[in-house]
Design a protein around this motif. Sequence first.
Motif, PDB file in Angstrom:
ATOM      1  N   UNK A  60       5.823 -63.521 -33.469  1.00  0.00           N
ATOM      2  CA  UNK A  60       5.680 -64.536 -32.744  1.00  0.00           C
ATOM      3  C   UNK A  60       4.451 -65.364 -33.209  1.00  0.00           C
ATOM      4  N   UNK A  61       3.399 -64.575 -33.614  1.00  0.00           N
ATOM      5  CA  UNK A  61       2.016 -65.395 -34.032  1.00  0.00           C
ATOM      6  C   UNK A  61       2.414 -65.679 -35.390  1.00  0.00           C
ATOM      7  N   UNK A 114      12.542 -66.399 -22.994  1.00  0.00           N
ATOM      8  CA  UNK A 114      11.682 -67.777 -23.083  1.00  0.00           C
ATOM      9  C   UNK A 114      10.233 -67.231 -23.480  1.00  0.00           C
ATOM     10  N   UNK A 115       9.837 -66.115 -24.204  1.00  0.00           N
ATOM     11  CA  UNK A 115       8.751 -65.681 -24.748  1.00  0.00           C
ATOM     12  C   UNK A 115       8.267 -66.715 -25.738  1.00  0.00           C
ATOM     13  N   UNK A 116       9.019 -66.721 -26.783  1.00  0.00           N
ATOM     14  CA  UNK A 116       8.668 -67.754 -27.918  1.00  0.00           C
ATOM     15  C   UNK A 116       8.591 -69.019 -27.394  1.00  0.00           C
ATOM     16  N   UNK A 171      10.584 -58.265 -25.868  1.00  0.00           N
ATOM     17  CA  UNK A 171       9.625 -59.363 -26.525  1.00  0.00           C
ATOM     18  C   UNK A 171       8.185 -59.192 -26.049  1.00  0.00           C
ATOM     19  N   UNK A 172       8.200 -58.881 -24.856  1.00  0.00           N
ATOM     20  CA  UNK A 172       6.640 -58.612 -24.265  1.00  0.00           C
ATOM     21  C   UNK A 172       5.893 -57.514 -24.478  1.00  0.00           C
ATOM     22  N   UNK A 173       6.581 -56.346 -24.716  1.00  0.00           N
ATOM     23  CA  UNK A 173       5.798 -55.142 -24.915  1.00  0.00           C
ATOM     24  C   UNK A 173       5.648 -54.676 -26.349  1.00  0.00           C
ATOM     25  N   UNK A 174       6.466 -54.975 -27.189  1.00  0.00           N
ATOM     26  CA  UNK A 174       6.491 -54.537 -28.681  1.00  0.00           C
ATOM     27  C   UNK A 174       5.444 -55.456 -29.517  1.00  0.00           C
ATOM     28  N   UNK A 179      15.521 -57.770 -17.880  1.00  0.00           N
ATOM     29  CA  UNK A 179      14.814 -59.051 -18.089  1.00  0.00           C
ATOM     30  C   UNK A 179      14.253 -59.212 -19.452  1.00  0.00           C
ATOM     31  N   UNK A 180      14.431 -58.157 -20.170  1.00  0.00           N
ATOM     32  CA  UNK A 180      13.656 -58.284 -21.568  1.00  0.00           C
ATOM     33  C   UNK A 180      14.505 -57.228 -22.441  1.00  0.00           C
ATOM     34  N   UNK A 181      15.597 -57.460 -22.840  1.00  0.00           N
ATOM     35  CA  UNK A 181      16.461 -56.492 -23.609  1.00  0.00           C
ATOM     36  C   UNK A 181      15.960 -56.278 -24.917  1.00  0.00           C
TER      37      UNK A 181
END
Length: 199
Positions: free
Chosen positions: A31-32, A54-56, A21-24, A16-18
């Motif tokens: 993104x910031x 959908x993280x961004x 995006x959430x961990x690195x 679900x996060x290839x």
Amino acid sequence: MSVATPYFDQLFAGNDDPWAFRQRWYEQRKRALTLALLTRPRYASIFEPGCANGELSFELAARCDRLLCCDTAQAAVCLAQTRLRDFSHATVQQSRLPEQWPNESFELIVLSELCYYLDPNDFDHLIDRALASLTPGGQLLACHWRPPIEGCPQTAEMVHARLDQRLGMAHLAHHHESDFLLDLWSLDGTTVATQEGLR
């Protein structure tokens, strides 16, 4: 030839996060910086093609009145829909671009980690569709990983050079690092200082 949909389907198969995006921290920081480059605190409408999980998109949803996201992989669409479930003004749909570009207008279009997957012909078509769908004074933001990606027909340098050449828009801001390129173009060229009456 542009990278085909099955490539992305395979990336999301059982993951679900290839791209992590959430961990690195790299992705969190990028993104910031992407959000910080935007010259307006809020936009009437944003389009984010190639939204992945959908993280961004989640961050963009807090900066607009209407958000449309799309991805070619069905699994990515489902993940993004879940990520954005608390935002009633956000919509996620499955689309293959540039062929299925939405027939709508947007104040901001965000091309993040997308365009090097397209061959030059498809990419030119996408740029034309983007230009035609921007509102007066609209903006386009692009962010791409610089190292070559196996199987991708273009590099970040090729993508951003072509955007700068073909858009014909004011280049409002850029942030370039050895890892990625980040650029913002605007149809009216209005800066933040001008918006706030400082110039």
